[in-house]
Scaffold this active site. Structure first.
Site, PDB file in Angstrom:
ATOM      1  N   ARG A  77      -8.286   4.464 -57.134  1.00 28.83           N
ATOM      2  CA  ARG A  77      -9.509   4.537 -57.932  1.00 28.83           C
ATOM      3  C   ARG A  77     -10.620   5.330 -57.264  1.00 28.83           C
ATOM      4  NH1 ARG A  77      -7.013  -0.327 -58.844  1.00 28.83           N
ATOM      5  NH2 ARG A  77      -6.832  -0.944 -61.031  1.00 28.83           N
ATOM      6  N   HIS A 117      -5.798   6.923 -60.690  1.00 33.59           N
ATOM      7  CA  HIS A 117      -4.594   7.748 -60.571  1.00 33.59           C
ATOM      8  C   HIS A 117      -4.731   9.121 -61.236  1.00 33.59           C
ATOM      9  CE1 HIS A 117      -2.788   4.461 -58.636  1.00 33.59           C
ATOM     10  NE2 HIS A 117      -2.271   3.827 -59.675  1.00 33.59           N
ATOM     11  N   HIS A 172       4.578   5.805 -57.174  1.00 41.13           N
ATOM     12  CA  HIS A 172       4.254   4.517 -57.798  1.00 41.13           C
ATOM     13  C   HIS A 172       5.510   3.790 -58.273  1.00 41.13           C
ATOM     14  CE1 HIS A 172       1.769   1.580 -59.904  1.00 41.13           C
ATOM     15  NE2 HIS A 172       0.682   2.194 -59.473  1.00 41.13           N
ATOM     16  N   ASP A 197      -3.826  -6.705 -55.245  1.00 48.91           N
ATOM     17  CA  ASP A 197      -3.998  -5.329 -55.704  1.00 48.91           C
ATOM     18  C   ASP A 197      -5.037  -4.686 -54.786  1.00 48.91           C
ATOM     19  OD1 ASP A 197      -3.876  -2.960 -57.045  1.00 48.91           O
ATOM     20  OD2 ASP A 197      -4.732  -3.694 -58.931  1.00 48.91           O
ATOM     21  N   GLU A 256       2.272   1.457 -52.110  1.00 51.40           N
ATOM     22  CA  GLU A 256       1.881   2.857 -52.226  1.00 51.40           C
ATOM     23  C   GLU A 256       1.217   3.338 -50.937  1.00 51.40           C
ATOM     24  OE1 GLU A 256      -0.452   3.018 -56.056  1.00 51.40           O
ATOM     25  OE2 GLU A 256       0.245   0.921 -56.029  1.00 51.40           O
TER      26      GLU A 256
END
Length: 382
Positions: free
Chosen positions: A111, A136, A210, A282, A348
């Site tokens: 982000r 992304h 991803h 996350d 990631e």
């Protein structure tokens, strides 16, 4: 008895067991030229191809759409294959529905707050697609473009070169960015990703992959019993929009401590405010090693049911661990079952989220004359 993956492969090959279908038994494989087949067509008639690679017991299928890993098949401790990545069996779902299943991500992975940053005194507004923030790369990031794909066989390695040129101003980013990503399967079955990029103007770049992992097999259910280790003593807490606050918080004494192996489900529903607002994990982990000249091992994921293990090495400073919090039962995958919350996870390798707006974070600026290079290696075992 827990045999190593290479022992399983060698012993089944000696017995002459073929492994030609999902759920089959492992056999030794050497680098064969990738096989190209038609996967589907876009609404405008553009053909999307699938490339099948196999080497060292690992099988990989890659799409020209978004550089997507459509499937990745591995043997378990008994040599039985399963696809361990989430995805679709048709191009229409990848275009209309995908939450970045298996995709190459760019220009900027993760982000950017409010889709804004200032570079060399000039303010840029890039495309926003996650509330008020950019995620992304925007609405049409690298995952939603057709890549040029070239197969190769080099000695005992087999792989693909993927090329995409992002024109100056695409999604609001400055500079024409020429990107080359190399997928390589080694004779040991490792999957290596090498990223390269050059630009005509100063810009920001943060490329990643991803893949949604479930080492028990996609459509097999939750990953909460998977065991995870991350070599990181700090992570980057976020605000309610999942934008980093700028703090590098200690993981010690929190659910974010994966320095010692633990099951993902052990703390996933803790009352920690960071987990409550993210609906699980996350977050970006600040890797202890920092930026390195060569890939260094930073994380291990293991499924105790199948024995499959994934080890990740990277030269990047961060690792985003996402626990599949927004899978909601509305997507049907390659196995014909719906994907629900916690049915997969992402690991990631990356620079930190919102780095262009965080002076204390490692820089993601790329200038003309420079070449962006980074490598991530996935090693599999059972």
């Amino acid at each position: 008895m827990n045999l190593s993956r290479r022992t399983v492969i060698a012993s089944t090959a000696a017995a002459g067991v073929a492994a030609t279908a999902l759920g089959g038994t492992a056999e030794a494989s050497s680098g064969r030229r990738p096989v190209k087949t038609l996967f589907g067509k876009l609404a405008d008639g553009t053909k999307i191809y699938s490339w099948a690679l196999e080497n060292g017991g690992t099988r990989l299928k890659v799409l020209s759409w978004g550089g997507v890993v459509q499937s990745l098949e591995l043997p378990d401790r008994h040599g039985r294959y399963a696809n361990v990545s989430l995805g679709f069996d048709n191009i229409e779902d990848y275009v209309a529905k995908t939450p970045y299943f298996g995709a190459l991500i760019g220009r900027y992975g993760n982000r950017i707050g409010k889709g804004q940053f200032t570079l060399d005194g000039k303010k840029y507004q890039v495309n926003v697609n996650d509330g008020v923030n950019s995620l992304h790369g925007g609405i049409k990031g690298f995952d939603k473009h057709v890549w040029n794909v070239e197969p190769f066989v080099k000695g005992s390695d087999v792989g693909l070169y993927l090329h995409y040129t992002s024109v100056d101003g695409e999604m609001g980013y400055p500079g024409t960015l020429k990107v080359k990503v190399t997928y390589t399967l080694t004779k040991r079955g490792e999957w290596r990703i090498d990223y390269e990029a050059t630009t005509t103007k100063a810009t920001v770049v943060n490329l990643t992959s991803h893949v949604y992992w479930n080492l028990a097999g996609e459509s097999s259910g939750t990953i909460e019993d998977h065991e995870l280790t991350i070599a990181a003593a700090r992570y980057t807490p976020t605000d309610s929009g999942l934008i980093p606050t700028g703090q590098l918080a200690k993981v010690s004494g929190t659910p974010f401590d994966f320095r010692k192996t633990k099951a993902i489900g052990r703390d996933i529903r803790a009352a920690h405010p960071q987990q409550v607002q993210a609906k699980g994990y996350d977050h970006n982990w600040v890797l202890d090693k920092g930026i390195t000249a060569k890939p260094v091992h930073v994380a291990t994921l293991r499924d105790p049911r199948s024995g499959r293990t994934l080890k990740i090495a990277t030269d990047q400073p961060g690792l985003q661990f996402y626990s599949g919090n927004f899978l909601d039962g509305t997507l049907t995958g390659t196995g014909g079952r719906t994907y629900r919350q916690g049915d997969a996870l992402c690991l990631e390798t990356q620079h930190f989220p919102d780095s262009p707006n965080q002076p204390s974070f490692p820089s993601t600026v790329l200038r003309p004359g420079q070449t962006y290079r980074t490598t991530t290696i996935h090693t599999f075992d059972a």
